[in-house]
Design an enzyme around this catalytic site. Structure first.
Site, PDB file in Angstrom:
ATOM      1  N   HIS A 174      11.201   9.041   5.313  1.00 19.54           N
ATOM      2  CA  HIS A 174      11.610  10.643   5.069  1.00 19.54           C
ATOM      3  C   HIS A 174      12.648  10.840   3.786  1.00 19.54           C
ATOM      4  O   HIS A 174      12.586  12.120   3.371  1.00 19.54           O
ATOM      5  CB  HIS A 174      11.884  11.158   6.088  1.00 19.54           C
ATOM      6  CG  HIS A 174      10.928  11.199   7.198  1.00 19.54           C
ATOM      7  ND1 HIS A 174       9.815  11.862   7.103  1.00 19.54           N
ATOM      8  CD2 HIS A 174      11.183  10.986   8.488  1.00 19.54           C
ATOM      9  CE1 HIS A 174       9.011  11.750   8.263  1.00 19.54           C
ATOM     10  NE2 HIS A 174       9.905  11.137   9.154  1.00 19.54           N
TER      11      HIS A 174
ATOM     12  N   ASP B 218       3.756   4.827  10.671  1.00 18.44           N
ATOM     13  CA  ASP B 218       4.777   5.781  11.497  1.00 18.44           C
ATOM     14  C   ASP B 218       3.802   7.168  11.859  1.00 18.44           C
ATOM     15  O   ASP B 218       2.849   7.376  11.064  1.00 18.44           O
ATOM     16  CB  ASP B 218       5.902   6.147  10.771  1.00 18.44           C
ATOM     17  CG  ASP B 218       6.938   6.822  11.577  1.00 18.44           C
ATOM     18  OD1 ASP B 218       7.972   5.982  11.711  1.00 18.44           O
ATOM     19  OD2 ASP B 218       7.069   8.091  11.846  1.00 18.44           O
TER      20      ASP B 218
ATOM     21  N   HIS C 140       4.779   9.919  11.917  1.00 16.84           N
ATOM     22  CA  HIS C 140       5.330  11.131  10.937  1.00 16.84           C
ATOM     23  C   HIS C 140       4.824  10.711   9.422  1.00 16.84           C
ATOM     24  O   HIS C 140       4.855   9.528   9.219  1.00 16.84           O
ATOM     25  CB  HIS C 140       6.643  11.279  11.015  1.00 16.84           C
ATOM     26  CG  HIS C 140       7.330  11.537  12.289  1.00 16.84           C
ATOM     27  ND1 HIS C 140       7.851  10.742  13.068  1.00 16.84           N
ATOM     28  CD2 HIS C 140       7.372  12.939  13.018  1.00 16.84           C
ATOM     29  CE1 HIS C 140       8.373  11.162  14.270  1.00 16.84           C
ATOM     30  NE2 HIS C 140       7.922  12.401  14.256  1.00 16.84           N
TER      31      HIS C 140
ATOM     32  N   ASP D 278       6.149   4.882  16.628  1.00 18.99           N
ATOM     33  CA  ASP D 278       6.246   6.158  17.435  1.00 18.99           C
ATOM     34  C   ASP D 278       4.997   6.701  17.642  1.00 18.99           C
ATOM     35  O   ASP D 278       5.033   7.722  18.178  1.00 18.99           O
ATOM     36  CB  ASP D 278       7.376   6.955  16.571  1.00 18.99           C
ATOM     37  CG  ASP D 278       7.346   7.327  15.222  1.00 18.99           C
ATOM     38  OD1 ASP D 278       6.214   6.682  14.789  1.00 18.99           O
ATOM     39  OD2 ASP D 278       8.229   8.005  14.591  1.00 18.99           O
TER      40      ASP D 278
HETATM   41 ZN   LIG Z   1       8.519   8.653  12.974  1.00 19.11          ZN
END
Ligand SMILES: [Zn+2]
Length: 313
Positions: A130, A167, A169, A248
């Protein structure tokens, strides 16, 4: 076949406070499970050096690196904590942990490209995907994978590298850094909608973004990977493959609502390895991103490592 495992106690000392999901115990859970399963003896254990400012500045602006250095060194010297965003908190050890995490990705790249090992996994934190060129966010300070990919391109002279991000996200930071850099093909899937809300519209033609609705199961995700990632990756013929390995999207993980299990991570890793074996001499550097259910994280990392190391379950 040899697989390097990079980790360091400095990555454990970065702590964002009680109850924060991105916690030091994540690394303990992984290490304990590798010991308990005997998988640790199949791995070559390495402690990475600290990343240099020059290495970081291949993925981040000079101004960002210098301002973050000043801030995190001040937090260290004052023995305090500082929230950089509501989820991303520095403690006195964060500066060294962040340098160590990026340093691991760089050292793993050097080891794989020198042929000292076939592939490498970096069990590091803080995670990176991120972190944008100019911004800390979502538990991330430096974009470890982007720093390593640029190291492979700019220092080792590779012409094409792939970044695969599984991931849950969206890896918005990595996309921010590599979109438009035609030496990089980034293939990812991510739950959408979910934090950080980006990714549905790719920022460049070198991005293969696959948004996936909540509650999608492994079989459907495998099908999407087969259809959306594999043709682009094989057409691109990467000379090296980097992995943003977040776990995740596991169905036991509360930070997302996707339905992967260990067998899916094993399958995904096998498909990534197929690409690397076909085009890149098997060269893979994988870096830990998310994964917050400690048991599911440890089991999934083991599934990932068994494929990388060529060890039967
Ligand atoms: Zn994540």
């Amino acid at each position: 076949m040899s697989t390097a495992f990079f980790s360091h106690p400095d990555c454990h000392a970065h702590d964002m406070g009680a109850g924060h999901p991105e916690c030091p115990q994540r690394l303990d859970a992984i290490a304990d499970h590798l010991l308990a399963t005997g998988l640790d003896i199949a791995l070559e254990h390495h402690e990475p050096p600290l990343a240099t400012l020059e290495q970081l500045q291949r993925a981040h602006s000079v101004q960002y690196v210098m301002e973050l250095k000043d801030l995190l060194e001040r937090v260290r010297d004052e023995g305090t904590t500082k929230a950089l965003d509501p989820d991303t908190i520095a403690n006195p050890h964060t500066w060294r942990a962040a340098l160590r995490a990026a340093g691991a990705a760089v050292a793993a790249t050097d080891a794989v490209l020198a042929g000292r090992v076939d592939n490498a996994f970096c069990a590091v934190r803080p995670p990176g995907h991120h972190a944008t060129r100019d911004q800390t966010m979502g538990f991330c300070f430096f974009n470890n994978v982007a720093v390593a990919a640029r190291h492979a391109l700019d220092v080792h002279g590779l012409e094409r590298v792939a970044i695969v991000d599984f991931d849950v996200h969206h890896g918005n930071g990595t996309e921010d850094i590599v979109a438009g850099d035609e030496r990089v093909l980034m293939a990812s899937f991510f739950q959408h909608p979910l934090y950080p809300g980006t990714g549905a519209v790719p920022m460049g033609t070198n991005m293969v973004n696959v948004p996936i609705p909540p509650y999608t199961r492994g079989a459907e995700i495998r099908e999407l990977i087969e259809q959306m990632w594999m043709p682009r990756l094989n057409e691109f013929r990467p000379q090296m493959v980097f992995v943003s390995a977040g776990f995740d999207a596991h169905r036991e993980d509360d930070l997302g609502q996707l339905g992967l299990v260990e067998a899916d991570y094993e399958w995904i890793t096998r498909r990534i390895k197929d690409v690397a074996d076909r085009h890149a001499g098997g060269r893979i550097v994988s870096c830990l991103e998310g994964g917050y259910n400690l048991s599911a994280l440890a089991r999934s990392v083991a599934a990932h490592l068994r494929v990388l190391a060529g060890v039967a379950a």
